[in-house]
Design a protein around this motif. Structure first.
Motif, short mmCIF file in Angstrom:
data_model
loop_
_atom_site.label_atom_id
_atom_site.label_comp_id
_atom_site.label_asym_id
_atom_site.label_seq_id
_atom_site.Cartn_x
_atom_site.Cartn_y
_atom_site.Cartn_z
N ASN A 297 62.34 58.28 15.93
CA ASN A 297 62.15 58.36 16.67
C ASN A 297 61.88 57.63 18.42
O ASN A 297 61.26 57.35 19.45
CB ASN A 297 62.33 59.97 17.06
CG ASN A 297 62.76 60.65 16.57
OD1 ASN A 297 64.46 60.19 16.81
ND2 ASN A 297 63.02 61.92 16.42
N GLU A 300 62.98 53.63 18.58
CA GLU A 300 63.56 54.42 19.44
C GLU A 300 63.29 53.98 20.79
O GLU A 300 63.48 53.54 21.79
CB GLU A 300 64.50 55.64 19.84
CG GLU A 300 65.78 55.91 18.49
CD GLU A 300 66.77 54.77 18.28
OE1 GLU A 300 66.82 54.03 19.43
OE2 GLU A 300 67.42 54.51 17.27
N LYS A 301 61.38 54.50 21.17
CA LYS A 301 61.11 54.37 22.22
C LYS A 301 60.23 53.51 22.35
O LYS A 301 59.90 52.42 23.47
CB LYS A 301 60.27 55.85 22.58
CG LYS A 301 61.04 57.17 23.00
CD LYS A 301 60.25 58.32 23.03
CE LYS A 301 61.86 59.53 23.42
NZ LYS A 301 60.99 60.67 23.34
N SER A 340 68.96 56.35 26.21
CA SER A 340 68.92 57.55 25.25
C SER A 340 70.44 57.87 24.57
O SER A 340 70.67 58.12 23.30
CB SER A 340 68.67 58.35 25.61
OG SER A 340 69.88 58.91 26.85
#
Length: 374
Positions: A297, A300-301, A340
């Motif tokens: 997570n 991903e950002k 997203s």
């Protein structure tokens, strides 16, 4: 099995170079017998002119076709580009890619868009993939990949070239079903096993590095490679480019499946390590694709690259149409990506007809890159 590597600096000498490579493997007669019908599975990822180095060069295709017809075979040139799979679309792509003049006695271009479900007992995921029926209607398949880097899969070579065995936009479905790079690598291997080419000959005379497979840097490579074993050929090509084969998901997973032993790839002709190219640009996304587990997570950002629509965009909307995840929408006539939802297959980058999609590094990527080099 041996992989032949020979020098070839000009498409004018394609036939001689291909014949030299094949002779190192025992000659074309080892594979082709008189009366055979052979398919040339080319790389026609999209409608690009030959000098864009995104597709198998028509002179290279013509050279192989000549050798096969001289050996007594009839030849059909086949691929399913990343577009709607219809005869009229194929004709336009053949024209742009310079293949229409290749049609002659015993050499044809495929317009049969029928498909079949192939039994694939060795597959991990795709036990019955949908593939082009014309590839099952021939006696022998010669795989003609292009030497290129690839934003999603690091390198697109002989194994991945057989992804073109899947009809048109069906490829998008497979991307969406297997967004994980490792799973998608296994799917590509499954498709390769289902199509099962008997010989691979790589067009590495002029290739592409950087953010390939369609928008990277065109550069002379100077090689022709040939092998019965596409996995071995790709290992040799990766080493010519200075890429660790284990950094290429398809080869890493092929090794896990015992389809290739990276320590036992035998090359004849040139040594790929001694002949390695210098100043090869790698894809922007390469060094950050194996982050997983509890860091996913955050990665991903902060780490993984994002698509960016440049000023070259013509607002045609094709990127939104072919996005497997439905992450791109057209607001006020301009594309926007919901990151997203983005699965980072980079189909938009690969298939944009205006080369208007860039792979943009994040701040963290730019910060870490020089640290990694030290």
């Amino acid at each position: 099995m041996k992989t032949a590597i020979v020098r070839s600096d000009s498409y004018d000498n394609s036939k001689k170079s291909v014949e030299e490579a094949l002779n190192l493997l025992g000659g074309l007669s080892k594979f082709i017998k008189k009366g055979m019908k052979a398919a040339l599975k080319v790389n026609l990822v999209m409608a690009k002119k030959p000098d864009a180095a995104a597709t198998t060069h028509p002179s290279f295709v013509a050279a192989v076709a000549d050798l096969l017809t001289e050996a007594g075979a009839s030849v059909v040139i086949i691929d399913s580009p990343g577009n709607i799979y219809k005869p009229e679309v194929l004709k336009g792509i053949y024209k742009t890619c310079g293949l229409l003049p290749l049609e002659r006695e015993n050499v044809s271009l495929n317009y049969d868009v029928s498909t079949i479900e192939a039994d694939n007992p060795k597959a991990l995921f795709l036990k019955k993939p949908e593939i082009l029926k014309p590839l099952k209607d021939v006696d022998f398949i010669v795989n003609l990949p292009k030497m290129k880097t690839h934003c999603q899969m690091v390198f697109t070579g002989a194994v991945k070239n057989m992804f073109g065995s899947v009809p048109g936009l069906k490829k998008m479905e497979y991307h969406f079903r297997m967004p994980d790079y490792g799973h998608f690598a296994d799917a590509l291997i499954d498709i390769f096993l289902a199509s099962s080419p008997g010989l691979s000959i790589m067009d590495g005379i002029v290739g592409m590095d950087g953010d390939g497979p369609t928008s990277g840097r065109v550069r002379p490579m100077g090689f022709v490679l040939a092998s019965e074993n596409a996995f071995c050929l790709d290992v040799a090509a990766a080493r010519l480019l200075g890429i660790d084969p284990l950094k290429i998901p398809v080869l890493a997973h092929a090794a896990k499946r015992n389809l290739v032993d990276l320590d036992k790839v035998e090359c004849v002709g040139l040594d790929p390590v001694k002949s390695r190219l210098t100043d090869v640009k790698l894809p922007s996304s390469m060094n950050f694709r194996f982050v997983s587990g509890i860091w996913t997570n955050i990665a991903e950002k902060l780490i993984r690259p994002k698509v960016h629509f440049s000023d070259r965009c013509k607002s045609c909307g094709y990127c939104a149409k072919i996005c497997p995840a439905g992450a791109i929408n057209m607001n006020d006539g301009k594309p926007n990506c919901d990151h997203s939802k983005c699965i980072r297959c980079f189909c938009c980058h690969e298939l944009c007809p205006h080369a208007a999609v860039d792979i943009k590094k994040t701040f963290i990527m730019n910060f870490l890159a020089p640290v990694k080099k030290r």
